[in-house]
Design an enzyme around this catalytic site. Structure first.
Site, PDB file in Angstrom:
ATOM      1  N   CYS A 117       6.304  -0.300   6.498  1.00  0.00           N
ATOM      2  CA  CYS A 117       5.072   0.487   6.535  1.00  0.00           C
ATOM      3  C   CYS A 117       3.843  -0.336   6.173  1.00  0.00           C
ATOM      4  CB  CYS A 117       5.190   1.691   5.598  1.00  0.00           C
ATOM      5  SG  CYS A 117       5.706   1.294   3.911  1.00  0.00           S
ATOM      6  N   HIS A 231      -0.858   4.702   1.967  1.00  0.00           N
ATOM      7  CA  HIS A 231      -1.047   3.416   1.305  1.00  0.00           C
ATOM      8  C   HIS A 231      -2.464   2.896   1.539  1.00  0.00           C
ATOM      9  CE1 HIS A 231       3.129   3.564   0.609  1.00  0.00           C
ATOM     10  NE2 HIS A 231       3.578   2.667   1.460  1.00  0.00           N
TER      11      HIS A 231
END
Length: 324
Positions: A117, A231
């Site tokens: 990711c 994130h």
């Protein structure tokens, strides 16, 4: 989440099956008005499957990925099991779709790996700049949400936050430290010899494979922060030639899957909440690196939903490429 993304993108399919462990077999799952019965994952599960979306962890992928491939299925795997395996494409559809151009439905089984990711989120922002001026060095600091460690970690953050605000002691379970109102080095395994954890080394290795070059210096520091989902990454770039802020912003604005939030006058830049549940990766704080005497350095700040573009969305986009 993959099923939600399939629905959102109106992914075409003739039939679908849901596979899981024996413990989950028999459960009912609703999808697009149909009720599906979860089947137990076995070596005979893939005989009639064109595309198999795997998201059950590395050990399951290593065991059943090759089985599905042998049965003629194209596996899109979200674990780290095959990312660095020679001959397995590691794909971000907006970045390197040609890496999987040889894989066709009906052309035999294959495995395609979904990158980590943090790598996906970083390269969605950096690749359009890399195409303007070759990146020579990339320094990344990540601020990674609870979602990256799964639903139990998200729940732990909620519970600890309630406890601390109520004056109670936080009780770490998933992580070795208090998570609420705290941050710490990413919880992946540490290479004690070099001092880097697995998450940081993934970013280094995967970036080079995706870009198809070893001629780029990369270092990363990955931190777990008490954010529920999405994130954030601070990225410093050194290029082989001058690159202006204006040209960088224009390239980012033209790149599919990237949105810009960059308003200096209002101090308005991307936040994890901006990216939460969104498909795009958000980029801002695009500025010249003033530590340099030339115009070959840029700084930027990036936010992306770890569950969507960092995982499920990227996998479904890979599946979409297989239909073209």
């Amino acid at each position: 989440m993959a099923s939600q993304v399939l629905k959102e993108r109106n992914f075409p399919y003739k039939s679908m099956k849901l596979l899981a462990s024996a413990r989950s077999a028999g459960k009912q799952q609703e999808f697009e008005g149909e009720t599906y019965t979860v089947e137990e994952l076995t070596e005979n599960s893939f005989n009639d499957v064109d595309i198999a979306l795997f998201s059950a962890g590395g050990s399951i992928s290593k065991k059943f990925g090759p089985v599905a491939q042998k049965a003629g299925s194209i596996v899109v795997d979200n674990s780290s099991a095959f990312r660095m395996t020679e001959g397995v494409p590691l794909v971000i559809p907006e970045v390197n779709p040609d890496a999987m151009s040889h894989v066709k439905i009906g052309g035999g089984g294959a495995i395609i790996a979904n990158p980590n990711c943090s790598t996906i989120i970083a390269l969605m922002a950096v690749t359009p700049l890399h195409r303007l001026a070759k990146v020579k060095r990339m320094i990344v600091s990540t601020y990674q949400a609870a979602s990256g460690a799964g639903a139990a970690a998200m729940e732990e953050l909620k519970e600890q936050t309630r406890d601390v605000l109520d004056g109670k002691e936080a009780k770490p379970v998933i992580f070795p430290y208090q998570y609420a109102f705290n941050l710490f080095s990413h919880n992946s395994g540490m290479d004690v010899e070099v001092g880097y954890n697995e998450e940081e080394l993934k970013m280094v290795k995967e970036t080079k494979k995706i870009w198809g070059t070893s001629d780029v210096a990369i270092t990363a520091t990955c931190i777990r922060v008490p954010v529920m989902r999405a994130h954030a990454e601070s990225i410093n770039l050194e290029f082989d030639k001058d690159i202006s802020e204006a040209d960088a912003l224009a390239a980012l604005a033209a790149f599919p899957g990237v949105s810009i939030i960059d308003d200096r006058s209002k101090n308005r830049f991307p936040t994890p909440l901006d990216a939460t549940t969104r498909d795009d990766v958000y980029v801002g704080r695009v500025r010249r690196d003033i530590s340099r005497s030339d115009a070959k350095g840029l700084e930027l700040f990036v936010c992306g939903d770890q569950i969507k573009k960092g995982a499920a969305l990227n996998a479904v986009q890979i599946a979409e490429l297989l239909l073209k």
